[in-house]
Write a protein that holds these residues in place. Sequence first.
Motif, PDB file in Angstrom:
ATOM      1  N   ASP A 106       0.690  -1.064  -0.090  1.00 26.26           N
ATOM      2  CA  ASP A 106      -0.088   0.039   0.082  1.00 26.26           C
ATOM      3  C   ASP A 106       0.859   1.206   0.011  1.00 26.26           C
ATOM      4  OD1 ASP A 106      -2.479  -0.650  -0.187  1.00 26.26           O
ATOM      5  OD2 ASP A 106      -3.079  -0.101   1.803  1.00 26.26           O
ATOM      6  N   SER A 107       1.765   1.011   0.893  1.00 27.51           N
ATOM      7  CA  SER A 107       2.664   2.468   0.948  1.00 27.51           C
ATOM      8  C   SER A 107       3.844   2.019   1.890  1.00 27.51           C
ATOM      9  CB  SER A 107       1.942   3.365   1.525  1.00 27.51           C
ATOM     10  OG  SER A 107       2.548   4.444   2.293  1.00 27.51           O
ATOM     11  N   VAL A 108       5.120   1.879   1.045  1.00 28.53           N
ATOM     12  CA  VAL A 108       6.237   1.489   1.758  1.00 28.53           C
ATOM     13  C   VAL A 108       7.322   2.353   1.257  1.00 28.53           C
ATOM     14  CG1 VAL A 108       5.560  -0.930   2.388  1.00 28.53           C
ATOM     15  CG2 VAL A 108       7.045  -0.200   0.184  1.00 28.53           C
ATOM     16  N   PHE A 109       8.431   2.444   1.941  1.00 29.17           N
ATOM     17  CA  PHE A 109       9.876   3.172   1.435  1.00 29.17           C
ATOM     18  C   PHE A 109      10.890   2.156   1.358  1.00 29.17           C
ATOM     19  CE2 PHE A 109       9.588   4.015   5.979  1.00 29.17           C
ATOM     20  CZ  PHE A 109       8.457   4.713   5.980  1.00 29.17           C
ATOM     21  N   VAL A 128      12.451  -0.566   3.667  1.00 29.47           N
ATOM     22  CA  VAL A 128      12.802  -0.062   5.004  1.00 29.47           C
ATOM     23  C   VAL A 128      12.167  -0.663   6.061  1.00 29.47           C
ATOM     24  CG1 VAL A 128      13.270   2.038   6.350  1.00 29.47           C
ATOM     25  CG2 VAL A 128      13.699   1.963   3.951  1.00 29.47           C
ATOM     26  N   ARG A 149       2.816   0.944  -4.066  1.00 31.10           N
ATOM     27  CA  ARG A 149       3.613   2.174  -3.947  1.00 31.10           C
ATOM     28  C   ARG A 149       4.784   1.993  -3.346  1.00 31.10           C
ATOM     29  NH1 ARG A 149       2.156   7.682  -4.272  1.00 31.10           N
ATOM     30  NH2 ARG A 149       4.197   8.545  -4.711  1.00 31.10           N
ATOM     31  N   VAL A 184       8.171   4.422  -2.533  1.00 32.99           N
ATOM     32  CA  VAL A 184       8.806   5.408  -2.615  1.00 32.99           C
ATOM     33  C   VAL A 184      10.160   4.926  -2.304  1.00 32.99           C
ATOM     34  CG1 VAL A 184       9.424   7.845  -1.785  1.00 32.99           C
ATOM     35  CG2 VAL A 184       7.080   7.113  -2.290  1.00 32.99           C
ATOM     36  N   SER A 224       3.203   3.319   8.012  1.00 31.99           N
ATOM     37  CA  SER A 224       4.300   3.584   7.006  1.00 31.99           C
ATOM     38  C   SER A 224       3.621   4.516   6.028  1.00 31.99           C
ATOM     39  CB  SER A 224       4.611   2.345   6.487  1.00 31.99           C
ATOM     40  OG  SER A 224       5.181   2.382   5.230  1.00 31.99           O
ATOM     41  N   VAL A 225       3.753   5.672   6.192  1.00 26.76           N
ATOM     42  CA  VAL A 225       3.419   6.613   5.044  1.00 26.76           C
ATOM     43  C   VAL A 225       4.419   7.731   4.783  1.00 26.76           C
ATOM     44  CG1 VAL A 225       0.771   6.558   6.075  1.00 26.76           C
ATOM     45  CG2 VAL A 225       2.383   8.286   6.783  1.00 26.76           C
ATOM     46  N   PHE A 226       4.436   8.188   3.823  1.00 30.50           N
ATOM     47  CA  PHE A 226       5.353   9.585   3.494  1.00 30.50           C
ATOM     48  C   PHE A 226       4.452  10.734   3.241  1.00 30.50           C
ATOM     49  CE2 PHE A 226       4.086   7.380  -0.336  1.00 30.50           C
ATOM     50  CZ  PHE A 226       4.754   6.124  -0.363  1.00 30.50           C
ATOM     51  N   LEU A 228      -1.800   7.780  -2.261  1.00 23.05           N
ATOM     52  CA  LEU A 228      -1.422   6.811  -2.893  1.00 23.05           C
ATOM     53  C   LEU A 228      -1.209   6.773  -4.496  1.00 23.05           C
ATOM     54  CD1 LEU A 228      -2.428   3.816  -0.874  1.00 23.05           C
ATOM     55  CD2 LEU A 228      -0.580   4.916  -0.656  1.00 23.05           C
ATOM     56  N   VAL A 237       5.223  12.031  -5.450  1.00 22.30           N
ATOM     57  CA  VAL A 237       5.809  12.929  -4.290  1.00 22.30           C
ATOM     58  C   VAL A 237       5.701  14.516  -4.727  1.00 22.30           C
ATOM     59  CG1 VAL A 237       7.285  13.057  -2.559  1.00 22.30           C
ATOM     60  CG2 VAL A 237       6.802  10.888  -3.025  1.00 22.30           C
TER      61      VAL A 237
END
Lengths: 235, 235
Positions: free
Chosen positions: A9-12, A49, A90, A92, B10-12, B51, B55
């Motif tokens: 869903d949303s990781v770096f 990460v 997703r 980044v 975990s979000v940016f 999402l 960025v």
Amino acid sequence: MDIQLPHFDSVFSTDCVIFGFEAGELKVLLIERNEEPYQGWYALPGNIVGLEESVDNAAARILYELTGLRDIHMRQFHTFGEVNRHPQGRVVTVGYFALIRIGGQKEVAPLTHFARKAFWHPVNDLPKLAFDHTEIFQRAFKKIRVKMNYEPIAFELLPEKFTLTQLQNLYEAVLNKKLDKRNFRKKMLSYGFLKELMEKQKGVSYRAAKLYKFDRRKYQKIFQTELAAQGAVAS
Amino acid sequence: MDIQLPHFDSVFSTDCVIFGFEAGELKVLLIERNEEPYQGWYALPGNIVGLEESVDNAAARILYELTGLRDIHMRQFHTFGEVNRHPQGRVVTVGYFALIRIGGQKEVAPLTHFARKAFWHPVNDLPKLAFDHTEIFQRAFKKIRVKMNYEPIAFELLPEKFTLTQLQNLYEAVLNKKLDKRNFRKKMLSYGFLKELMEKQKGVSYRAAKLYKFDRRKYQKIFQTELAAQGAVAS
DNA sequence: ATTTAATGTGTAAAATATACACACTATCTT
DNA sequence: AAGATAGTGTGTATATTTTACACATTAAAT
């Protein structure tokens, strides 16, 4: 290839562009991926990460797991945040680069099954890389070319003791440009952070050159006073 | 304050450091937060990245929602990835900076309830900011000070037409250092990208100064040829 | 002893950076 | 209208940095 991969869903993640210098050529450390997606492709060492580690630490850990390299001074250079850069969702990624002595470390080899192997590849004539890693590499390469003009990062690529000719060859390889020997030496020595050793090169079939080493303490002294005086557009 | 806030796994996010120049002072755009955590604190405009957006796009969108500013050229400068930088969980933030003309835009005002107000604050004597925004700001400030020495970013802060004295004042404010008038002018004009206008300053009670504008086309021509020739450590 | 291959060194000319001071002009004041 | 005020606009000499350029020296190999 109908394997169902997990969706993010949303990781770096981090990706590391590690430069080395060998046989007069600038090289970059690649891995061969042993997992989907892009199994079998060459890629920059990189991974997800963890939630309990800083991105900086993750970069160091991941590099170690994939290549066996440790205690490398890595610097962040750019974050890649396009929506579709990773097929599983997703992701980044934060890009790091480092410059290391190829001979100074034990041979590179992955410590996890995630990479099949780790190896050095000349920066010219790179194959197509997994994900957007070609773009990530390009950006790092540009960064170090610019940085080399005003910071002593070249020394990180050379053995501790080196000749002025080796240093010049390195600059020429990175900047992709011939430099004048006398002017190059004059300028490098004028900085005052090269320490002339009492030793000479060994094992060459011609006049042996003097060896030098980079004196980081002196450099920092010089650099600090320059920083204080810095900022000039005109006096 | 026992409100239960949502937890982020975990979000940016992005945070924007927007610089302006007004009354001879360099300023930064802040918001007053209207939500927990840090409700009532001053902060850099920033928020969570969606999402389905890159960025870069998120940074532009968020800046618009929080301040009403649009079509700002923003540049990424660093990503902050410490584990505990956000009380609600793991948030990695990508920092962007921009330089804009304060007078050139309509007044800044938030378009969402998330910020109570948006306003310009002198960069010297900043209050304590929410999260690690003080650190983020410092890093951006350092970046532009360095960048100003080799890129014409100063012009983004000035009105389209400006006098050489205004330009010099700006350099002096950012670099925090007095410059010599004659040398400054000589050098700036020697670049060849300043276009002298037929107009003069109006409304001053002393000899009016000539107005100039920055000719981006000319600059790019010059800059490109310099890039090609660039990379010299020694000739 | 000669060949080979690379090291190590200086100088003159050009370009760039720095230090520095005063006459000019538009407006404001009286 | 005369003088005061405040900031504009300009040149030169000196110091520093950058560039261009060629040959004698050294160590090993033959």
